[in-house]
Design a protein around this motif. Sequence first.
Motif, PDB file in Angstrom:
ATOM      1  N   ASP A 145       0.820  -1.214   0.000  1.00 18.06           N
ATOM      2  CA  ASP A 145       0.000   0.000   0.000  1.00 18.06           C
ATOM      3  C   ASP A 145       0.850   1.259   0.000  1.00 18.06           C
ATOM      4  N   THR A 146       1.985   1.214   0.713  1.00 16.58           N
ATOM      5  CA  THR A 146       2.779   2.429   0.911  1.00 16.58           C
ATOM      6  C   THR A 146       3.987   2.504  -0.012  1.00 16.58           C
ATOM      7  N   LEU A 148       4.770   5.648  -2.910  1.00 18.35           N
ATOM      8  CA  LEU A 148       5.834   6.556  -2.460  1.00 18.35           C
ATOM      9  C   LEU A 148       7.078   6.445  -3.336  1.00 18.35           C
ATOM     10  N   SER A 196       6.427   8.034  -6.607  1.00 13.67           N
ATOM     11  CA  SER A 196       6.497   9.489  -6.451  1.00 13.67           C
ATOM     12  C   SER A 196       7.943   9.971  -6.444  1.00 13.67           C
ATOM     13  N   LEU A 235       8.553   5.032   6.646  1.00 15.99           N
ATOM     14  CA  LEU A 235       7.109   5.266   6.549  1.00 15.99           C
ATOM     15  C   LEU A 235       6.361   3.996   6.163  1.00 15.99           C
ATOM     16  N   THR A 236       6.969   3.216   5.266  1.00 20.29           N
ATOM     17  CA  THR A 236       6.339   1.971   4.821  1.00 20.29           C
ATOM     18  C   THR A 236       6.195   0.979   5.965  1.00 20.29           C
ATOM     19  N   TYR A 255       3.604   2.149   8.590  1.00 19.40           N
ATOM     20  CA  TYR A 255       2.227   1.932   8.129  1.00 19.40           C
ATOM     21  C   TYR A 255       1.885   0.445   8.158  1.00 19.40           C
ATOM     22  N   VAL A 264      -6.109   6.918   6.282  1.00 18.30           N
ATOM     23  CA  VAL A 264      -4.691   7.230   6.117  1.00 18.30           C
ATOM     24  C   VAL A 264      -4.238   6.857   4.713  1.00 18.30           C
ATOM     25  N   PHE A 265      -4.605   5.650   4.279  1.00 15.36           N
ATOM     26  CA  PHE A 265      -4.244   5.238   2.923  1.00 15.36           C
ATOM     27  C   PHE A 265      -4.975   6.076   1.876  1.00 15.36           C
ATOM     28  N   GLU A 299      -3.101   9.188   1.537  1.00 19.21           N
ATOM     29  CA  GLU A 299      -1.807   8.936   0.895  1.00 19.21           C
ATOM     30  C   GLU A 299      -1.955   8.748  -0.610  1.00 19.21           C
ATOM     31  N   ALA A 307      -2.809  12.026  -2.393  1.00 26.64           N
ATOM     32  CA  ALA A 307      -1.678  12.950  -2.495  1.00 26.64           C
ATOM     33  C   ALA A 307      -0.663  12.470  -3.523  1.00 26.64           C
ATOM     34  N   THR A 308      -0.302  11.179  -3.477  1.00 22.03           N
ATOM     35  CA  THR A 308       0.708  10.667  -4.399  1.00 22.03           C
ATOM     36  C   THR A 308       0.188  10.634  -5.836  1.00 22.03           C
TER      37      THR A 308
END
Length: 324
Positions: A128-129, A133, A136, A171-172, A175, A190-191, A194, A197-198
């Motif tokens: 998910d993270t 990220l 990005s 961060l990964t 989370y 939260v996801f 995220e 934003a990404t």
Amino acid sequence: MAENMTTTLNSTSFTTPPSPLNTTVITSNATVKPFSVFDGCDLQVEGILFDLTVQIFNVIVGLPANILVIAILIHNRKEPSTSDIFLGCLAFMDAYFGTMVPFSFLNLYYWHSKEVWSAIKFSYGVKDTSGPLFLSCICLDRFVAVLFPVAFSQLKDTKYRAGLSVLVLCLTFAYASAKTVGGLPNFEKVFTGEVLATFTWMIVCNLSILWALKKSRGAGKDEMHPMKKKAFKMVLFILCIIICNYLPPVVLFPFEDYYPPDAFRCYVQPVGFAFINISSSIQPLIYLSRLEQVPFLPDACIQRCRTCCKAEKNKIPPAQNPPA
């Protein structure tokens, strides 16, 4: 005297009613939610099975492709590109996520283990993270390289990208650990924040890169430079992949409050995550498609493929042969 005491004790032990204790145990057991590998979707498993079925593609195609990407990056470590560290981390995380798919099927139908389910939830948190990220980060690297070449030349040192990669990994894992523990209020949002934003950042970066490459033709030039044209097509292709993978959750997840809780958890989330999870195969295939020559393949095999393609291309149909 001793016999009378023994008789009294035995009589007392037999006459003590065990029912209140048993009643308390039954009541406490009734309040404890039983463990389920379907995470509360035992009667609505279609969405979860759809996600796992899509992930089979990650095992068959994505896992070997990610391992090949890691091997190529290690092979080319003496002449690395600026984004290689992000690509390597992304390929490693995707390969790890692909290895967990068989354990998911085994745990659903055979093991029913709470510990294995915790490990699977951790891998979901990693996917998910890490995917959004690190993508990005790659978009940021290309954005600075195209639009701010002077600043990019001053920031080519590997330590900057290594530091950013460490931050993303922290961060990964934070989370993923929180997802594994569970029970946090509004954790799904939260996801959602995220990915919104990404997704916005990646769209802005890629559109800016395409605009800059399109504008760089120069006055009076109709054709773009071949290298810039190649970069333009690749960024455009990546933009399409980002939209296909991340647009469904971006459209669906922000409206969580409008769905019934069970429908969102058992149908909307698994289907939305399925589009994200398939990126574990699409991303390495995009990277491999950019290579003019893939290492570790015998030169004889490559030469034979080229010879066959050239012979097929130069082959003249019998109807077009000139008369003798």
